[in-house]
Design a protein around this motif. Structure first.
Motif, mmCIF file in Angstrom:
data_model
loop_
_atom_site.group_PDB
_atom_site.id
_atom_site.type_symbol
_atom_site.label_atom_id
_atom_site.label_comp_id
_atom_site.label_asym_id
_atom_site.label_seq_id
_atom_site.Cartn_x
_atom_site.Cartn_y
_atom_site.Cartn_z
ATOM 1 N N VAL A 14 12.660 -0.607 -5.683
ATOM 2 C CA VAL A 14 11.859 -1.681 -5.100
ATOM 3 C C VAL A 14 12.213 -2.995 -5.778
ATOM 4 O O VAL A 14 12.387 -4.041 -5.117
ATOM 5 C CB VAL A 14 10.347 -1.365 -5.218
ATOM 6 C CG1 VAL A 14 9.503 -2.594 -4.887
ATOM 7 C CG2 VAL A 14 9.982 -0.216 -4.314
ATOM 8 N N LYS A 15 12.353 -2.962 -7.101
ATOM 9 C CA LYS A 15 12.701 -4.163 -7.844
ATOM 10 C C LYS A 15 14.080 -4.665 -7.426
ATOM 11 O O LYS A 15 14.283 -5.850 -7.196
ATOM 12 C CB LYS A 15 12.663 -3.847 -9.352
ATOM 13 C CG LYS A 15 12.541 -5.052 -10.208
ATOM 14 C CD LYS A 15 12.364 -4.606 -11.651
ATOM 15 C CE LYS A 15 11.959 -5.764 -12.492
ATOM 16 N NZ LYS A 15 11.831 -5.438 -13.895
ATOM 17 N N LYS A 16 15.018 -3.715 -7.315
ATOM 18 C CA LYS A 16 16.373 -4.060 -6.907
ATOM 19 C C LYS A 16 16.366 -4.612 -5.480
ATOM 20 O O LYS A 16 17.043 -5.587 -5.167
ATOM 21 C CB LYS A 16 17.268 -2.828 -7.011
ATOM 22 C CG LYS A 16 18.713 -3.143 -6.949
ATOM 23 C CD LYS A 16 19.532 -1.873 -7.221
ATOM 24 C CE LYS A 16 20.987 -2.202 -7.320
ATOM 25 N NZ LYS A 16 21.803 -1.051 -7.590
ATOM 26 N N SER A 17 15.546 -3.979 -4.631
ATOM 27 C CA SER A 17 15.426 -4.420 -3.249
ATOM 28 C C SER A 17 14.840 -5.822 -3.173
ATOM 29 O O SER A 17 15.287 -6.665 -2.385
ATOM 30 C CB SER A 17 14.561 -3.426 -2.475
ATOM 31 O OG SER A 17 14.361 -3.862 -1.161
ATOM 32 N N GLU A 18 13.859 -6.110 -3.997
ATOM 33 C CA GLU A 18 13.244 -7.427 -4.024
ATOM 34 C C GLU A 18 14.259 -8.470 -4.511
ATOM 35 O O GLU A 18 14.326 -9.591 -3.977
ATOM 36 C CB GLU A 18 12.001 -7.422 -4.917
ATOM 37 C CG GLU A 18 10.818 -6.750 -4.276
ATOM 38 C CD GLU A 18 9.610 -6.648 -5.220
ATOM 39 O OE1 GLU A 18 9.736 -7.058 -6.409
ATOM 40 O OE2 GLU A 18 8.564 -6.185 -4.778
ATOM 41 N N GLU A 19 15.044 -8.094 -5.534
ATOM 42 C CA GLU A 19 16.075 -9.015 -6.031
ATOM 43 C C GLU A 19 17.102 -9.297 -4.942
ATOM 44 O O GLU A 19 17.506 -10.445 -4.732
ATOM 45 C CB GLU A 19 16.774 -8.410 -7.265
ATOM 46 C CG GLU A 19 15.950 -8.488 -8.518
ATOM 47 C CD GLU A 19 16.666 -7.813 -9.698
ATOM 48 O OE1 GLU A 19 17.895 -7.546 -9.608
ATOM 49 O OE2 GLU A 19 16.002 -7.578 -10.703
ATOM 50 N N LEU A 20 17.534 -8.237 -4.248
ATOM 51 C CA LEU A 20 18.505 -8.406 -3.164
ATOM 52 C C LEU A 20 17.912 -9.254 -2.036
ATOM 53 O O LEU A 20 18.594 -10.118 -1.460
ATOM 54 C CB LEU A 20 18.956 -7.053 -2.631
ATOM 55 C CG LEU A 20 19.938 -6.281 -3.521
ATOM 56 C CD1 LEU A 20 20.194 -4.889 -2.935
ATOM 57 C CD2 LEU A 20 21.241 -7.032 -3.655
ATOM 58 N N HIS A 21 16.620 -8.986 -1.728
ATOM 59 C CA HIS A 21 15.944 -9.757 -0.699
ATOM 60 C C HIS A 21 15.873 -11.233 -1.109
ATOM 61 O O HIS A 21 16.116 -12.131 -0.292
ATOM 62 C CB HIS A 21 14.535 -9.178 -0.453
ATOM 63 C CG HIS A 21 13.805 -9.902 0.633
ATOM 64 N ND1 HIS A 21 14.193 -9.863 1.950
ATOM 65 C CD2 HIS A 21 12.692 -10.719 0.590
ATOM 66 C CE1 HIS A 21 13.371 -10.602 2.663
ATOM 67 N NE2 HIS A 21 12.435 -11.133 1.854
ATOM 68 N N SER A 22 15.583 -11.498 -2.377
ATOM 69 C CA SER A 22 15.496 -12.856 -2.897
ATOM 70 C C SER A 22 16.875 -13.522 -2.835
ATOM 71 O O SER A 22 17.004 -14.691 -2.423
ATOM 72 C CB SER A 22 14.977 -12.820 -4.329
ATOM 73 O OG SER A 22 15.020 -14.092 -4.908
#
Length: 150
Positions: A14-22
């Motif tokens: 989720v953290k990685k996904s949020e970073e990628l989304h950002s």
């Protein structure tokens, strides 16, 4: 323990996904800015091309006007030279006529002095030569005016 690892893994995902989304959102914002810049550059390019075309047209028109002015100046210069030549010729003719009148006046004076014209009133002789001189002067002035008009 496995559940904790799965939960940790999911949190990491989720953290990685949020970073990628950002990062993706930042990239999208950069692309929107780049697209706007490209659009502005296209508009500037069109404006520059239009201004260049207008400048080229103005240059062509100015060149035509310059060529016309040069042609007119050449014609006027040629006419000016012709007038000067004509004036010089008429001036020479006038001087020649003056010399002829003077010569004729001298002849008249000599004839008066020698009394060859006994039948002619001596007062009439200078008047006749003056009359000839006036007529010749008028003819020359008329010719000079005609030359100036040309």
């Amino acid at each position: 323990m496995r559940l904790a690892m799965v939960a940790k893994s999911e949190v990491a995902e989720v953290k990685k996904s949020e970073e990628l989304h950002s990062q993706l959102q930042a990239s999208n914002e950069d692309m929107v800015e780049t697209l706007a810049t490209v659009q502005n550059l296209k508009i500037d390019l069109r404006d520059s091309e239009k201004a260049g075309s207008e400048a080229q047209a103005m240059f062509g028109e100015s060149q035509q006007q310059l060529d016309m002015v040069k042609a007119i100046a050449e014609r006027l210069s040629f006419k000016h030279l012709k007038l000067l030549d004509s004036l010089s010729l008429k001036s020479s003719e006038l001087e020649e006529s003056k010399a002829q009148v003077k010569s004729l006046e001298e002849v008249v004076k000599k004839l008066q002095a020698s009394k060859l014209f006994q039948n002619v009133d001596s007062d009439q002789l200078p008047k006749k030569s003056q009359y000839i001189s006036v007529i010749r002067g008028r003819e020359l002035r008329c010719a000079l005016r005609k030359a100036e008009i040309k």
